[in-house]
Design an enzyme around this catalytic site. Sequence first.
Site, short mmCIF file in Angstrom:
data_model
loop_
_atom_site.label_atom_id
_atom_site.label_comp_id
_atom_site.label_asym_id
_atom_site.label_seq_id
_atom_site.Cartn_x
_atom_site.Cartn_y
_atom_site.Cartn_z
N GLY A 186 0.83 -1.20 0.00
CA GLY A 186 0.00 0.00 0.00
C GLY A 186 0.86 1.25 0.00
N GLY B 281 0.77 5.57 0.90
CA GLY B 281 0.07 6.64 1.59
C GLY B 281 0.76 7.96 1.34
N GLY C 69 4.38 7.57 2.81
CA GLY C 69 5.33 6.51 2.48
C GLY C 69 4.66 5.28 1.91
CG ASP D 161 -4.98 8.98 11.85
OD1 ASP D 161 -6.12 9.44 11.63
OD2 ASP D 161 -4.16 8.76 10.94
#
Length: 407
Positions: free
Chosen positions: A84, A86, A89, A202
């Site tokens: 993945g 983001g 990074g 978060d």
Amino acid sequence: MDIMLVSVSISFLLVLLGVSWLYWGLRERKISRRREKFFLENGGRLMLQKILSEHEGSIESARIFTDEELKKATDHYHESRILGRGGHGTVYRGILADNTVVAIKKAKILDRSQVEEFINELIILSQINHRNVVKLIGCCFETEVPLLVYEFVTNGTLSDHIHKCGHESTLSWRARLRIAGETAGALSYLHSDASAQILHRDIKSTNILLDENYTAKVADFGASRLVPLDGTQLTTLVQGTLGYLDPEYLRSSQLTEKSDVYSFGVVLAELLTGLRALSFERAENERNLSLYFASAIKGGRLFEIINPMVLNEGNPEEIMKVAMLANQCLTVKGEDRPTMKEVAMELEGLMRVMDRHPWLNRSSDLEEAEHFLGERSSKCDGILRSNASGNDDSIRNQVPFEIESGR
């Protein structure tokens, strides 16, 4: 003549070998010095001393990897190994020399704050030992930005499973409730039972990973904060993700454990409705899920926005209890929200009831539930439309961008 030619050739080869040896020796020394420079700049030695001195004997020490080990593990960070990407990074799938599969987090090279975020995550995770928190295996300080190595969690994110595009999620009501309970238990541990209180800061469905058994693993502690032992309030630059962000924290910059409670309330609403926390493809009064959810409860329209699978498998009383718990978490004033320990206990109690009375989940009140079910939309995040007017509040009263301050 031939002997002289052979002698010259041998001499030339020896010189070439000597120069090559010197070149590669100097190159390796340069690389080694560069790694040492990064290690020192990234606070490697100080970090190791701090972790070992503070936590020796209390938790398993994080393993220190070399740059070369992680390059080999990821086939030199090959595109095919990307799990993945983001804003900050990329996460790669790595296979260590002992065949252990891991996830390796490699940050973009931005500025010193990026290094500080990774070091912060290392410090936080080194203090956590909980089955529902992603396990930190080790780190590498030999690169320009530190690398973190985690256990590999095989089944993607919770968001992947509840927002599947083009077809219905197969995540059952029971699985949703269990995942909610496991996540709440992990947050309760962070707030109340860890060696120092930790605020995640978060919480969202993309930061809850699922393993092969659909067990929840809370991840991404880069924005997390340790609460001072003297109980001093944390005043921070606002950081989080729009749609999950505590409005009280957004307004005051005062971070408390109730900020995590609010974010968890949004995740509960996602699990119940199948809707994304924020979507500009929905009608204006439905864009912000927390406002839309609260409006539906207030207007007696809750079952119009509940995901059909949840309605099918759960009974109305059960669904209503979870919805009211989510609504309490989403209360605007933090002091009126429950603690994560209270939330976890409530969800645990519901699961115990389900275990004792499994027949209740084949709802005898299914016709009553279906009576409330609105028409399905063909849109990706499973919007349920109703003819009832929504809350006058709109997303325009929210901040129209993802909060990234401090990262």
